[in-house]
Design a protein around this motif. Structure first.
Motif, short mmCIF file in Angstrom:
data_model
loop_
_atom_site.label_atom_id
_atom_site.label_comp_id
_atom_site.label_asym_id
_atom_site.label_seq_id
_atom_site.Cartn_x
_atom_site.Cartn_y
_atom_site.Cartn_z
N LEU A 148 0.76 -1.09 0.01
CA LEU A 148 0.04 0.09 0.04
C LEU A 148 0.96 1.20 0.05
O LEU A 148 0.55 2.29 -0.69
CB LEU A 148 -0.90 0.11 1.38
CG LEU A 148 -2.06 -1.03 1.23
CD1 LEU A 148 -2.57 -1.09 2.61
CD2 LEU A 148 -3.28 -0.73 -0.06
N GLN A 149 2.00 1.40 0.79
CA GLN A 149 3.00 2.41 0.85
C GLN A 149 3.50 2.47 -0.34
O GLN A 149 3.93 3.86 -0.85
CB GLN A 149 3.68 2.41 2.07
CG GLN A 149 3.25 2.35 3.45
CD GLN A 149 4.07 1.82 4.42
OE1 GLN A 149 5.33 1.48 4.16
NE2 GLN A 149 3.77 1.98 5.64
N ASP A 150 3.93 1.49 -1.01
CA ASP A 150 4.65 1.45 -2.35
C ASP A 150 3.54 1.89 -3.56
O ASP A 150 4.16 2.43 -4.60
CB ASP A 150 4.84 0.11 -2.61
CG ASP A 150 5.99 -0.35 -3.72
OD1 ASP A 150 7.07 0.67 -3.74
OD2 ASP A 150 5.92 -0.71 -4.86
N ASN A 151 2.58 1.94 -3.30
CA ASN A 151 1.47 2.42 -4.25
C ASN A 151 0.92 3.85 -3.86
O ASN A 151 -0.12 4.28 -4.12
CB ASN A 151 0.29 1.59 -4.50
CG ASN A 151 0.35 0.39 -5.43
OD1 ASN A 151 0.06 0.45 -6.60
ND2 ASN A 151 1.20 -0.57 -4.80
N GLY A 152 1.63 4.58 -2.74
CA GLY A 152 1.35 5.83 -2.61
C GLY A 152 0.32 6.00 -1.39
O GLY A 152 -0.50 7.21 -1.30
N ILE A 153 -0.11 4.89 -0.93
CA ILE A 153 -1.38 5.15 0.03
C ILE A 153 -0.54 4.85 1.49
O ILE A 153 -0.05 3.89 1.77
CB ILE A 153 -2.23 3.95 -0.05
CG1 ILE A 153 -2.95 4.13 -1.49
CG2 ILE A 153 -3.36 3.97 0.97
CD1 ILE A 153 -3.93 3.09 -1.83
N ASP A 154 -0.78 5.86 2.32
CA ASP A 154 -0.18 5.58 3.69
C ASP A 154 -0.88 4.70 4.46
O ASP A 154 -2.22 5.04 4.69
CB ASP A 154 -0.41 7.24 4.50
CG ASP A 154 0.55 7.42 5.47
OD1 ASP A 154 1.39 6.57 6.04
OD2 ASP A 154 0.58 8.54 6.03
N SER A 155 -0.20 3.82 5.05
CA SER A 155 -0.87 2.60 5.84
C SER A 155 -0.22 2.39 6.98
O SER A 155 0.94 2.81 7.22
CB SER A 155 -0.92 1.39 5.01
OG SER A 155 0.42 1.09 4.55
N GLN A 156 -0.81 1.73 7.97
CA GLN A 156 -0.25 1.37 9.19
C GLN A 156 -0.35 -0.05 9.44
O GLN A 156 -1.57 -0.43 9.58
CB GLN A 156 -0.66 2.51 10.25
CG GLN A 156 0.03 2.09 11.73
CD GLN A 156 -0.47 3.10 12.84
OE1 GLN A 156 -0.57 4.27 12.29
NE2 GLN A 156 -0.49 2.73 14.02
N LEU A 157 0.58 -0.80 9.86
CA LEU A 157 0.67 -2.12 10.53
C LEU A 157 -0.14 -2.18 11.81
O LEU A 157 0.49 -1.51 12.66
CB LEU A 157 1.81 -2.80 10.46
CG LEU A 157 1.72 -4.18 11.03
CD1 LEU A 157 0.93 -5.33 10.16
CD2 LEU A 157 3.36 -4.89 10.93
#
Length: 500
Positions: free
Chosen positions: A160-169
Motif C-alpha cells: 500500500l505504501q509502495d502505491n502511495g497510500i499511507d498505511s499502518q501495520l
C-alpha cells in the motif's frame, strides 16, 4: 515513493462511513497488486477503509502458511526431527520472494525484508524453545499460527505504501488486557470496542490488522478455529459501526451450486445468515458462523466480493426482516425473496464423509442405547454431522476432520452395544433454503431428481430449522447428484417455472 496522506485524497475523511475489508489467504497470496492499486484506492474517496488479512496461501489452503506453521509446531515435538527449521526457512524465503516481486521502492523493500527476517527469526527461536521443553501449549500454538497473519499484513502494509497510500501495520497480539473465562457476548462486546479504538488511533492512515488477536479464553484455535480472521473483521466492523463488512475471495459471491462443478449455477444477490451458516457447515465456504452472528446483531451487512472482479456487486448476507437498502445492492431483502420464494437457495456437497452404523443387540432399551452411543462418541471426540435413528438402529455421518485412531477406539466400545459397520468414501449432499418450509413438495422433488439420476441414498436428514434437507450418497455419485438437484430445483428453468 511518497505516501500521500488520505486527508489530501478526500474531503472531511472523518465524516465518511467505514468499510472493513477482509482478504483471505489466497487473495493475499496471488492478488497483492490488485488489492493495493485497484480495490483499496477505489473506496478512498467515499469511505474510510480498514483491512484485515489472513495468512498467505498459495494455490490451495493446504499449502498455505498457517498449515506450514502448525506442521512446524508438530515437528518441533518430534524427536530427532529438524523439519520445523526447514519449514521456517521455506516460510522466510516465500515471503521474501513475494515482497521482492511486488515492492518497487528500495527503501520500503529494505525495511520490509528486515521485518520479515526478524519475525521469522523469532519464530525459529520459539520453536527451538518448544523443542527443548518438549511442550507446546494451546496458547503457544496460537502464537505460532499468528505469525502467518503478521507476515502477511507486513507485506500488505508495504505494498500500500509502495502505491502511495499511507498505511499502518496494527498487531493485535496484546489487545486483550482483561481476564475472561468464557467466550461470551460480554467478551465480544469488549473486543469490538478495543478494536474500534485501536483503528481510530491510526488517524488518516489505512490500518492493516493482523487477523490474529491474541490471548482468548481456551485458546483461539480451539474455541474459534481457523476462521478467526473472519471473526476479527466482524468485530472491527461492530466497533466502528461500519457501513458494511466485505469478505474478498476468488469467486463472485455465493452461487446456487459450486460454479466450478455446475456450469449453469446462478449468482445469488443475497442470502440470509441462516442459509450462509448451513452452506458453510455443509461444504460451501461462505463465512465463519461467529462472524455472521456478531455483525448481524449490529445490523451491518456482509458482502462477499471477488478480487478478480472488483466491480461486481457480489452477494450480500443479511436477514429477511432487516429492511436495509444498500448502495449498490441489487435489492432489499423483501423484494429479493419475492423472486425466489418458491425455490430452495443452493445445493452443496461435503466430501470425505464416512457413515457409522450401529445396530443394537437388543440388550439395551432405546434410550439407554442412544445414551451410550453418544457418551462413547463424546469420550473419543468423534463429531457427528448427520444422524438417522430408530429404536434399535443408528446411522451417523462423520466429518472429514475426524481422527481415525479415535474412531477405531470408539468402534471397539460401540461393538459392546451391537453390530457396527463403517461405510467410507461417502458425501453429504445438502439442499438449503429459508423458504423451503413454506413450500410443499421440495423434498419430493429432491428425491425424485436423485432417483432419476440413479443415485442411491444412505441417510436422509432434515433439521429442526427446516431450512436444510441433507442426505448421504456415495462420493462417486455426488457430482451427478448435485447436478440433478440443481437442474430440477435451482436452475434458471426451475426459477421460471416457480414464478409462473
Amino acid at each position: 515513493m511518497h505516501c500521500t496522506p488520505l486527508s489530501e485524497l478526500r474531503q472531511n475523511p472523518s465524516d465518511l462511513p467505514w468499510v472493513v475489508q477482509k482478504y483471505g489467504g489466497t487473495s493475499v497470496g496471488k492478488f497483492l497488486q490488485v488489492i493495493a492499486s485497484d480495490i483499496v484506492p477505489s473506496y478512498l474517496e467515499t469511505n474510510r477503509v480498514t483491512i484485515v488479512c489472513s495468512a498467505r496461501s498459495g494455490e490451495t489452503k493446504e499449502k498455505g502458511t498457517t498449515n506450514q506453521l502448525l506442521r512446524a509446531a508438530e515437528e518441533a515435538l518430534t524427536t530427532g526431527s529438524n523439519k520445523h527449521l526447514e519449514i521456517v526457512k521455506e516460510i522466510t524465503a516465500d515471503h521474501l520472494k513475494a515482497a521482492r516481486s511486488v515492492i518497487k521502492n528500495p527503501t520500503i523493500l529494505e525495511k520490509l525484508e528486515a521485518q520479515i527476517e526478524k519475525d521469522c527469526l523469532k519464530l525459529r527461536s520459539f520453536l527451538q524453545a518448544a523443542e527443548i521443553i518438549d511442550e507446546i501449549s494451546p496458547r503457544s500454538r496460537d502464537i505460532i499460527a499468528g505469525i502467518g497473519e503478521l507476515l502477511s499484513c507486513s507485506i500488505v502494509t508495504a505494498i500500500l505504501q509502495d502505491n502511495g497510500i499511507d498505511s499502518q501495520l496494527v498487531v493485535l497480539n496484546n489487545i486483550i488486557d482483561r481476564e475472561f473465562t468464557t467466550l461470551d457476548q460480554e467478551f465480544y462486546d469488549y473486543l469490538s470496542q478495543q478494536l474500534g479504538d485501536v483503528v481510530r488511533q491510526c488517524g488518516d492512515k489505512i490500518p492493516v490488522l493482523t487477523g490474529f488477536f491474541g490471548n482468548v479464553p481456551g485458546s483461539l484455535l480451539t474455541t474459534i478455529g481457523r476462521g478467526y480472521t473472519d471473526l476479527c473483521a466482524a468485530l472491527v466492523s461492530v466497533g466502528l459501526d461500519a457501513q458494511e463488512l466485505q469478505i474478498w475471495k476468488e469467486v463472485d459471491g455465493v452461487f446456487t451450486a459450486d460454479p466450478r462443478k455446475v456450469s449453469d449455477a446462478r449468482l445469488l444477490p443475497n442470502i440470509t445468515p441462516e442459509e450462509a451458516a448451513e452452506l458453510t457447515y455443509y461444504g460451501s465456504e461462505v463465512i465463519h458462523p461467529f462472524t455472521m452472528e456478531q455483525v448481524i446483531r449490529a445490523e451491518i451487512p456482509i458482502r462477499i466480493k471477488n478480487v478478480e472482479n472488483p466491480a461486481g456487486s457480489g452477494t450480500i448476507i443479511f436477514p429477511e426482516d432487516q429492511k436495509l437498502v444498500l448502495e449498490g445492492a441489487v435489492s432489499t431483502a423483501a423484494t429479493a425473496n419475492d423472486s425466489r420464494q418458491k425455490l430452495p437457495t443452493a445445493v452443496t456437497i461435503k466430501d470425505n464423509i464416512c457413515v457409522l452404523n450401529v445396530h443394537s443387540n437388543r440388550k439395551n432399551v432405546s434410550h439407554g442405547f442412544l445414551a451410550k452411543i453418544f457418551a462413547t462418541l463424546d469420550e473419543y471426540g468423534v463429531v457427528v454431522d448427520l444422524i438417522s435413528t430408530s429404536e434399535v438402529h443408528v446411522s451417523m455421518a462423520l466429518g472429514s476432520d475426524m481422527v481415525q485412531a479415535n474412531l477405531d477406539k470408539a468402534i471397539v466400545d460401540l461393538e459392546q452395544l451391537g453390530t457396527v459397520d463403517v461405510l467410507r468414501d461417502m458425501a453429504i449432499l445438502s439442499l438449503v433454503g429459508k423458504q423451503m418450509k413454506n413450500t410443499v413438495g421440495t423434498a419430493g422433488k429432491m428425491f425424485t431428481a436423485l432417483a432419476s439420476a440413479g443415485v442411491n441414498i444412505e441417510i436422509i436428514s432434515q433439521g429442526a430449522s427446516e431450512i436444510n434437507i441433507s442426505c448421504v450418497v456415495d462420493k462417486a455419485n455426488a457430482l451427478s447428484a448435485m447436478k440433478a438437484i440443481h437442474k430440477g430445483l435451482l436452475s434458471a428453468e426451475a426459477l421460471q417455472e416457480a414464478v409462473l
